[in-house]
Design a protein around this motif. Structure first.
Motif, PDB file in Angstrom:
ATOM      1  N   HIS A   7       0.854  -1.208   0.000  1.00 49.19           N
ATOM      2  CA  HIS A   7       0.000   0.000   0.000  1.00 49.19           C
ATOM      3  C   HIS A   7       0.885   1.252   0.000  1.00 49.19           C
ATOM      4  O   HIS A   7       1.291   1.738   1.047  1.00 49.19           O
ATOM      5  CB  HIS A   7      -0.917  -0.045   1.235  1.00 49.19           C
ATOM      6  CG  HIS A   7      -2.071   0.909   1.172  1.00 49.19           C
ATOM      7  ND1 HIS A   7      -3.271   0.651   1.793  1.00 49.19           N
ATOM      8  CD2 HIS A   7      -2.215   2.134   0.577  1.00 49.19           C
ATOM      9  CE1 HIS A   7      -4.102   1.666   1.583  1.00 49.19           C
ATOM     10  NE2 HIS A   7      -3.476   2.589   0.855  1.00 49.19           N
ATOM     11  N   HIS A  39      -4.576   6.648  -5.272  1.00 51.84           N
ATOM     12  CA  HIS A  39      -6.024   6.873  -5.281  1.00 51.84           C
ATOM     13  C   HIS A  39      -6.492   7.147  -6.704  1.00 51.84           C
ATOM     14  O   HIS A  39      -6.036   8.110  -7.338  1.00 51.84           O
ATOM     15  CB  HIS A  39      -6.392   8.117  -4.460  1.00 51.84           C
ATOM     16  CG  HIS A  39      -6.016   8.078  -3.032  1.00 51.84           C
ATOM     17  ND1 HIS A  39      -6.721   7.373  -2.094  1.00 51.84           N
ATOM     18  CD2 HIS A  39      -5.006   8.682  -2.355  1.00 51.84           C
ATOM     19  CE1 HIS A  39      -6.170   7.551  -0.899  1.00 51.84           C
ATOM     20  NE2 HIS A  39      -5.125   8.338  -1.029  1.00 51.84           N
ATOM     21  N   GLU A  64      -6.061   2.207  -5.614  1.00 54.08           N
ATOM     22  CA  GLU A  64      -6.976   2.263  -4.468  1.00 54.08           C
ATOM     23  C   GLU A  64      -8.176   3.102  -4.897  1.00 54.08           C
ATOM     24  O   GLU A  64      -8.040   4.292  -5.170  1.00 54.08           O
ATOM     25  CB  GLU A  64      -6.280   2.900  -3.245  1.00 54.08           C
ATOM     26  CG  GLU A  64      -7.177   2.945  -2.013  1.00 54.08           C
ATOM     27  CD  GLU A  64      -6.458   3.456  -0.751  1.00 54.08           C
ATOM     28  OE1 GLU A  64      -5.488   4.229  -0.873  1.00 54.08           O
ATOM     29  OE2 GLU A  64      -6.915   3.097   0.362  1.00 54.08           O
ATOM     30  N   HIS A  76     -12.539   2.118   0.816  1.00 53.98           N
ATOM     31  CA  HIS A  76     -11.431   2.010  -0.136  1.00 53.98           C
ATOM     32  C   HIS A  76     -11.199   0.557  -0.550  1.00 53.98           C
ATOM     33  O   HIS A  76     -11.067  -0.321   0.300  1.00 53.98           O
ATOM     34  CB  HIS A  76     -10.149   2.586   0.483  1.00 53.98           C
ATOM     35  CG  HIS A  76     -10.233   4.068   0.649  1.00 53.98           C
ATOM     36  ND1 HIS A  76      -9.201   4.848   1.144  1.00 53.98           N
ATOM     37  CD2 HIS A  76     -11.236   4.937   0.360  1.00 53.98           C
ATOM     38  CE1 HIS A  76      -9.580   6.111   1.154  1.00 53.98           C
ATOM     39  NE2 HIS A  76     -10.810   6.194   0.692  1.00 53.98           N
ATOM     40  N   HIS A 191      -7.821  -1.244   4.741  1.00 46.01           N
ATOM     41  CA  HIS A 191      -7.944  -0.797   6.138  1.00 46.01           C
ATOM     42  C   HIS A 191      -9.364  -0.875   6.714  1.00 46.01           C
ATOM     43  O   HIS A 191     -10.024   0.156   6.937  1.00 46.01           O
ATOM     44  CB  HIS A 191      -7.381   0.620   6.304  1.00 46.01           C
ATOM     45  CG  HIS A 191      -7.718   1.594   5.176  1.00 46.01           C
ATOM     46  ND1 HIS A 191      -9.000   1.937   4.852  1.00 46.01           N
ATOM     47  CD2 HIS A 191      -6.933   2.276   4.324  1.00 46.01           C
ATOM     48  CE1 HIS A 191      -8.982   2.802   3.842  1.00 46.01           C
ATOM     49  NE2 HIS A 191      -7.730   3.008   3.491  1.00 46.01           N
ATOM     50  N   ASP A 248       0.373   2.338   3.724  1.00 44.78           N
ATOM     51  CA  ASP A 248      -0.318   3.560   3.278  1.00 44.78           C
ATOM     52  C   ASP A 248       0.667   4.726   3.284  1.00 44.78           C
ATOM     53  O   ASP A 248       0.358   5.838   3.730  1.00 44.78           O
ATOM     54  CB  ASP A 248      -1.540   3.867   4.159  1.00 44.78           C
ATOM     55  CG  ASP A 248      -2.702   4.457   3.352  1.00 44.78           C
ATOM     56  OD1 ASP A 248      -2.504   4.827   2.186  1.00 44.78           O
ATOM     57  OD2 ASP A 248      -3.805   4.549   3.917  1.00 44.78           O
TER      58      ASP A 248
HETATM   59 FE    FE Z   1      -7.279   4.430   1.866  1.00 48.33          FE
END
Ligand code: FE
Ligand code: AMP
Ligand code: ZN
Ligand code: FE
Length: 279
Positions: A7, A39, A64, A76, A191, A248
């Motif tokens: 991620h 994203h 994502e 997500h 997540h 992330d």
């Molecule tokens: Fe996210």
């Protein structure tokens, strides 16, 4: 043990390192594989994969996607092993960017009405991403010394229900899954504890995503304690889903999170990637 990070955000969305820089950082930290999961865009994937080949880090092409679930702000969904050139994927992403642009115009107008000098064209040039979002507005507020940090900008101005928050439309969740599948990818719930659901709501979410074809869930995550991860792993096992994990990473936009290490405790073994490949 070989370590990975599934991620990672780059400047193609709201990270601060370029895709090749992310790969180098992973190499420096001795990671075997990383997934690029920006994203709503796969623009960073090709450059990261090319760099990965050069320096011997396995790069998984990913994304994502924020999707609508019961009208909440966005659940997500991570897509792994996607073809970044997939027409179905790109058609969806074009729609997302139009939606974002419409929302961004509203945020910029609200800021300008308060005398904050923001210009979307300048922001597009400056951040070199098609997915301008609240993190970039937050960066503007920090630069203009209106907010002290990105999180302060969200807390006071851009978080849900704050003065510069404007809602955007998200794609229906089933569509996120069908598009990931059509792009050749495997979908994973990102997540699962970030949505602040009760246990009942969480189980209902997992049941839903499992029904749409999610093969895994992100149980190891920078923000999760060992206990939380174990809880999620037991749910993954119950639902017959793979366990995945990632930091992330967002570069200096989330300065306490490092690739592969999260806040220091994160440890995602390579074997989870092997299991995901077989899912
Ligand atoms: Fe996210
Ligand atoms: P957007 O998609 O433009 O609505 O922006 C959402 C993104 O903003 C999330 O994916 C996060 O990366 C970031 N974000 C949301 N809330 C916060 C927060 N409180 N602090 C820092 N970043 C945040
Ligand atoms: Zn982000
Ligand atoms: Fe992310």
């Amino acid at each position: 043990m070989k370590k990975i990070d599934l991620h990672v955000h780059t400047i193609a969305s709201d990270g601060t390192l370029t895709p090749p820089e992310c790969v180098h950082r992973a190499k420096e930290l001795d990671l075997s594989a990383i997934a690029i999961t920006d994203h709503d865009t796969a623009d960073g994937v090709a450059a990261a994969c090319a760099e990965g080949e050069k320096c011997g880090v396995e790069v998984i092409p990913g994304i994502e996607i924020s999707a609508d679930y019961l009208g909440i702000e966005g659940v997500h969904i991570l897509g792994y092993f996607i073809d970044p050139n997939s027409p179905a994927l790109n058609e969806l992403l074009d729609w997302v960017i139009q939606e974002r642009d419409a929302r961004n115009e509203k945020i910029a107008a609200a800021m300008r009405a308060d005398g904050i000098d923001v210009d979307l064209d300048e922001m597009r040039d400056k951040y070199a991403t098609p997915v301008i979002g609240r993190p970039h507005f937050a960066a503007q507020l920090v630069e203009k010394k209106i907010a002290q940090s990105i999180s302060d900008a969200f807390d006071r101005y851009l978080g849900e229900e704050k003065i510069y928050y404007r809602r955007r439309e998200y794609i229906p969740m089933d569509r996120a899954f069908s598009v990931i599948e059509r792009a050749g990818g495997k979908a994973v719930l990102a997540h699962p504890l970030q949505y602040e659901f009760s246990e009942e709501q969480l189980i209902s979410l997992i049941t839903t995503v499992r029904g749409y074809g999610a093969v895994g869930m992100e149980c190891l995550y920078s923000q999760y304690s060992e206990q939380q991860s174990e809880y999620l792993m037991s749910l993954a096992q119950h639902f017959g889903m793979c366990v995945t994990g990632g930091s992330d990473y967002h570069g200096s936009r989330k300065p306490d999170i490092e690739i592969g290490f999260g806040k220091g405790e994160l440890n995602v073994p390579y074997e989870l990637l092997e299991k995901l490949k077989m899912a």
